[in-house]
Design a protein around this motif. Structure first.
Motif, PDB file in Angstrom:
ATOM      1  N   ASP B 177       8.237  10.799  -3.996  1.00 30.33           N
ATOM      2  CA  ASP B 177       7.434  11.906  -3.474  1.00 30.33           C
ATOM      3  C   ASP B 177       6.615  12.563  -4.591  1.00 30.33           C
ATOM      4  OD1 ASP B 177       9.641  13.236  -0.869  1.00 30.33           O
ATOM      5  OD2 ASP B 177       8.194  11.599  -0.917  1.00 30.33           O
ATOM      6  N   SER B 178       7.241  12.708  -5.741  1.00 29.52           N
ATOM      7  CA  SER B 178       6.558  13.408  -6.835  1.00 29.52           C
ATOM      8  C   SER B 178       5.345  12.621  -7.318  1.00 29.52           C
ATOM      9  CB  SER B 178       7.520  13.701  -7.996  1.00 29.52           C
ATOM     10  OG  SER B 178       8.170  12.518  -8.391  1.00 29.52           O
ATOM     11  N   LEU B 179       5.478  11.297  -7.342  1.00 26.83           N
ATOM     12  CA  LEU B 179       4.320  10.470  -7.736  1.00 26.83           C
ATOM     13  C   LEU B 179       3.235  10.525  -6.664  1.00 26.83           C
ATOM     14  CD1 LEU B 179       5.674   7.234  -9.477  1.00 26.83           C
ATOM     15  CD2 LEU B 179       4.226   9.013 -10.454  1.00 26.83           C
ATOM     16  N   PHE B 180       3.658  10.635  -5.404  1.00 25.36           N
ATOM     17  CA  PHE B 180       2.690  10.748  -4.304  1.00 25.36           C
ATOM     18  C   PHE B 180       1.897  12.043  -4.459  1.00 25.36           C
ATOM     19  CE2 PHE B 180       0.968   9.717  -0.240  1.00 25.36           C
ATOM     20  CZ  PHE B 180       0.720  10.920   0.378  1.00 25.36           C
ATOM     21  N   ILE B 181       2.627  13.118  -4.767  1.00 26.14           N
ATOM     22  CA  ILE B 181       1.971  14.415  -4.994  1.00 26.14           C
ATOM     23  C   ILE B 181       1.021  14.303  -6.181  1.00 26.14           C
ATOM     24  CG2 ILE B 181       2.355  16.812  -5.727  1.00 26.14           C
ATOM     25  CD1 ILE B 181       5.037  16.648  -4.138  1.00 26.14           C
ATOM     26  N   ALA B 182       1.509  13.685  -7.237  1.00 27.28           N
ATOM     27  CA  ALA B 182       0.670  13.521  -8.440  1.00 27.28           C
ATOM     28  C   ALA B 182      -0.596  12.734  -8.117  1.00 27.28           C
ATOM     29  CB  ALA B 182       1.467  12.819  -9.545  1.00 27.28           C
ATOM     30  N   SER B 183      -0.463  11.695  -7.295  1.00 25.01           N
ATOM     31  CA  SER B 183      -1.642  10.867  -6.951  1.00 25.01           C
ATOM     32  C   SER B 183      -2.662  11.695  -6.184  1.00 25.01           C
ATOM     33  CB  SER B 183      -1.234   9.626  -6.165  1.00 25.01           C
ATOM     34  OG  SER B 183      -0.972   9.933  -4.820  1.00 25.01           O
ATOM     35  N   ASN B 184      -2.176  12.582  -5.317  1.00 29.94           N
ATOM     36  CA  ASN B 184      -3.087  13.466  -4.571  1.00 29.94           C
ATOM     37  C   ASN B 184      -3.838  14.395  -5.512  1.00 29.94           C
ATOM     38  OD1 ASN B 184      -2.933  12.717  -1.941  1.00 29.94           O
ATOM     39  ND2 ASN B 184      -1.319  14.150  -1.397  1.00 29.94           N
ATOM     40  N   LEU B 185      -3.094  14.972  -6.453  1.00 34.42           N
ATOM     41  CA  LEU B 185      -3.705  15.925  -7.389  1.00 34.42           C
ATOM     42  C   LEU B 185      -4.708  15.214  -8.303  1.00 34.42           C
ATOM     43  CD1 LEU B 185      -0.561  18.064  -8.320  1.00 34.42           C
ATOM     44  CD2 LEU B 185      -2.495  18.763  -6.913  1.00 34.42           C
ATOM     45  N   VAL B 186      -4.358  14.036  -8.736  1.00 35.17           N
ATOM     46  CA  VAL B 186      -5.268  13.272  -9.614  1.00 35.17           C
ATOM     47  C   VAL B 186      -6.535  12.879  -8.838  1.00 35.17           C
ATOM     48  CG1 VAL B 186      -5.521  11.114 -10.914  1.00 35.17           C
ATOM     49  CG2 VAL B 186      -3.433  12.452 -11.129  1.00 35.17           C
ATOM     50  N   TYR B 187      -6.362  12.480  -7.570  1.00 42.30           N
ATOM     51  CA  TYR B 187      -7.518  12.150  -6.722  1.00 42.30           C
ATOM     52  C   TYR B 187      -8.439  13.356  -6.601  1.00 42.30           C
ATOM     53  CZ  TYR B 187     -10.245  10.582  -2.691  1.00 42.30           C
ATOM     54  OH  TYR B 187     -11.277  10.217  -1.845  1.00 42.30           O
ATOM     55  N   PHE B 188      -7.841  14.515  -6.372  1.00 41.63           N
ATOM     56  CA  PHE B 188      -8.612  15.748  -6.246  1.00 41.63           C
ATOM     57  C   PHE B 188      -9.341  16.062  -7.548  1.00 41.63           C
ATOM     58  CE2 PHE B 188      -9.892  19.418  -4.098  1.00 41.63           C
ATOM     59  CZ  PHE B 188      -9.819  20.500  -4.955  1.00 41.63           C
ATOM     60  N   ALA B 189      -8.665  15.823  -8.670  1.00 46.96           N
ATOM     61  CA  ALA B 189      -9.315  16.042  -9.973  1.00 46.96           C
ATOM     62  C   ALA B 189     -10.544  15.148 -10.113  1.00 46.96           C
ATOM     63  CB  ALA B 189      -8.328  15.769 -11.108  1.00 46.96           C
ATOM     64  N   GLY B 190     -10.432  13.926  -9.626  1.00 49.18           N
ATOM     65  CA  GLY B 190     -11.576  13.009  -9.645  1.00 49.18           C
ATOM     66  C   GLY B 190     -12.736  13.546  -8.820  1.00 49.18           C
ATOM     67  N   LEU B 191     -12.398  14.097  -7.662  1.00 43.81           N
ATOM     68  CA  LEU B 191     -13.448  14.662  -6.804  1.00 43.81           C
ATOM     69  C   LEU B 191     -14.108  15.868  -7.463  1.00 43.81           C
ATOM     70  CD1 LEU B 191     -11.951  14.478  -3.211  1.00 43.81           C
ATOM     71  CD2 LEU B 191     -13.517  12.913  -4.329  1.00 43.81           C
ATOM     72  N   LEU B 192     -13.352  16.628  -8.258  1.00 45.60           N
ATOM     73  CA  LEU B 192     -13.923  17.788  -8.956  1.00 45.60           C
ATOM     74  C   LEU B 192     -15.027  17.352  -9.920  1.00 45.60           C
ATOM     75  CD1 LEU B 192     -10.822  20.067  -9.701  1.00 45.60           C
ATOM     76  CD2 LEU B 192     -12.618  20.418  -8.020  1.00 45.60           C
ATOM     77  N   CYS B 193     -14.859  16.186 -10.517  1.00 47.09           N
ATOM     78  CA  CYS B 193     -15.923  15.663 -11.390  1.00 47.09           C
ATOM     79  C   CYS B 193     -17.215  15.482 -10.595  1.00 47.09           C
ATOM     80  CB  CYS B 193     -15.515  14.325 -12.002  1.00 47.09           C
ATOM     81  SG  CYS B 193     -14.150  14.456 -13.160  1.00 47.09           S
ATOM     82  N   PHE B 194     -17.086  14.959  -9.370  1.00 46.99           N
ATOM     83  CA  PHE B 194     -18.277  14.780  -8.527  1.00 46.99           C
ATOM     84  C   PHE B 194     -18.833  16.122  -8.087  1.00 46.99           C
ATOM     85  CE2 PHE B 194     -18.770  10.352  -8.309  1.00 46.99           C
ATOM     86  CZ  PHE B 194     -17.513   9.770  -8.336  1.00 46.99           C
ATOM     87  N   LEU B 195     -17.966  17.096  -7.913  1.00 52.16           N
ATOM     88  CA  LEU B 195     -18.431  18.442  -7.570  1.00 52.16           C
ATOM     89  C   LEU B 195     -19.293  19.000  -8.692  1.00 52.16           C
ATOM     90  CD1 LEU B 195     -18.421  20.993  -5.797  1.00 52.16           C
ATOM     91  CD2 LEU B 195     -16.298  21.681  -6.928  1.00 52.16           C
ATOM     92  N   ILE B 196     -18.845  18.783  -9.933  1.00 56.06           N
ATOM     93  CA  ILE B 196     -19.627  19.258 -11.081  1.00 56.06           C
ATOM     94  C   ILE B 196     -20.992  18.567 -11.107  1.00 56.06           C
ATOM     95  CG2 ILE B 196     -19.742  19.413 -13.610  1.00 56.06           C
ATOM     96  CD1 ILE B 196     -16.637  19.508 -13.559  1.00 56.06           C
ATOM     97  N   VAL B 197     -21.018  17.282 -10.790  1.00 55.75           N
ATOM     98  CA  VAL B 197     -22.295  16.547 -10.734  1.00 55.75           C
ATOM     99  C   VAL B 197     -23.204  17.174  -9.676  1.00 55.75           C
ATOM    100  CG1 VAL B 197     -23.391  14.348 -10.142  1.00 55.75           C
ATOM    101  CG2 VAL B 197     -21.366  14.374 -11.587  1.00 55.75           C
ATOM    102  N   VAL B 198     -22.648  17.465  -8.516  1.00 53.03           N
ATOM    103  CA  VAL B 198     -23.428  18.087  -7.433  1.00 53.03           C
ATOM    104  C   VAL B 198     -23.983  19.427  -7.900  1.00 53.03           C
ATOM    105  CG1 VAL B 198     -23.275  19.156  -5.151  1.00 53.03           C
ATOM    106  CG2 VAL B 198     -22.234  16.930  -5.542  1.00 53.03           C
TER     107      VAL B 198
END
Lengths: 92, 210
Positions: B177-198
């Protein structure tokens, strides 16, 4: 890496940018700035006039070109798109 | 379980907004430039955005309704599989976009096969990882060529999403479960990079004199 030919959009933007740099510019200045043959430049200028991006004004016996408000907005939008494209490694 | 659902709901809801912003910019770029790459980018990010949005909606329904635990597990597992398929399809489209663009520029060495032969035999998540490796390579090449900040952000964004998918794969195989949570947070961090680009792309102000 081979450089691609300028796209039509890039040519139009180069013309608009050369007019933007110096408000009230003559056709010969655009010719050198945009690096185009005369007949093609005239065609592009007519197209830009029809689209309402530039206007032609007779001043002191000479024909000068100015960007319209729509022309400024178009350039602003193009620069935004260019930054976006550049982020993905795409040259416009 | 509720905590995982809540976290997933939050990251997917915000993620959907970011993904739709990229697809909107791609659509505008396509309309103005008619460059085919933006069609693939628009479709790819739209699918990712719809996927995120639907996950947010479904997770919010699951949180709101007092369903039995087994129903929640089955629902989230089914959604996860469908979501993975949608993601793979989206990454195929984005990878196709890069291939199509670089082939047209004669950069044939970059137009590598989109779906490695080996990935045919592997699950959707592993296919997504292979596709993301290809996409990250393209983004890295673009950055190395010009070294612009926005290109670095796109590269970091895709790399972070790749890392999140690797973490997700490990989480599934290790039942963590903890790795699943971590994967979600890391995915979101990736999306934040695209937000900065926008945000960088849509910042106001003219660059030259009026």
């Amino acid at each position: 890496m081979a450089r691609r030919r300028r796209s039509r959009l890039r040519i139009l933007v180069d013309i608009l940018q050369s007019i933007e740099r110096e408000s009230g510019v003559r056709i010969t200045q655009i010719l050198y700035s945009a690096n185009l043959p005369y007949d093609r430049l005239v065609r592009y200028l007519n197209e830009l006039k029809e689209k309402g991006l530039i206007k032609e004004v007779r001043e002191e016996g000479a024909v000068k070109y100015f960007l319209t408000k729509k022309g400024f907005e178009f350039l602003s939008e193009f620069r935004r798109i260019e930054r976006f494209a550049e982020a993905f490694g795409i040259e416009l | 379980m509720r905590f995982i659902l809540t976290l997933t709901l939050g990251t997917n809801a915000i993620g959907a907004l970011i993904l739709f912003s990229i697809s909107y910019l791609s659509f505008k770029a396509l309309k103005m430039t008619k460059v085919r790459f933006f069609l693939f980018l628009f479709l790819g990010f739209s699918i990712l955005g719809v996927d995120s949005f639907l996950k947010a909606v479904i997770f919010s329904i699951l949180l709101a309704t007092p369903a039995p635990r087994v129903v929640m597990y089955v629902s989230t597992l089914t959604l996860s599989i469908l979501s993975t398929l949608a993601e793979v399809f989206a990454y195929i489209l984005i990878a196709l976009g890069y291939t199509d663009y670089f082939r047209s520029y004669g950069k044939l060495f970059l137009a590598a096969p989109i779906v490695p032969v080996l990935a045919v035999h592997l699950s959707g998540l592993i296919i997504a990882i292979f596709l993301l490796l290809y996409i990250v390579f393209q983004a890295f090449t673009a950055y190395v060529h010009s070294r612009k900040r926005n290109q670095l952000l796109v590269m970091v964004g895709f790399s972070t999403i790749l890392l999140s998918r690797i973490l997700r794969l490990i989480a599934i195989t290790a039942f963590s479960d903890s790795l699943f949570i971590a994967s979600n947070l890391v995915y979101f961090a990736g999306l934040l990079c695209f937000l900065i680009v926008v945000l960088m792309v849509t910042r106001s102000g003219k660059e030259t004199k009026v």
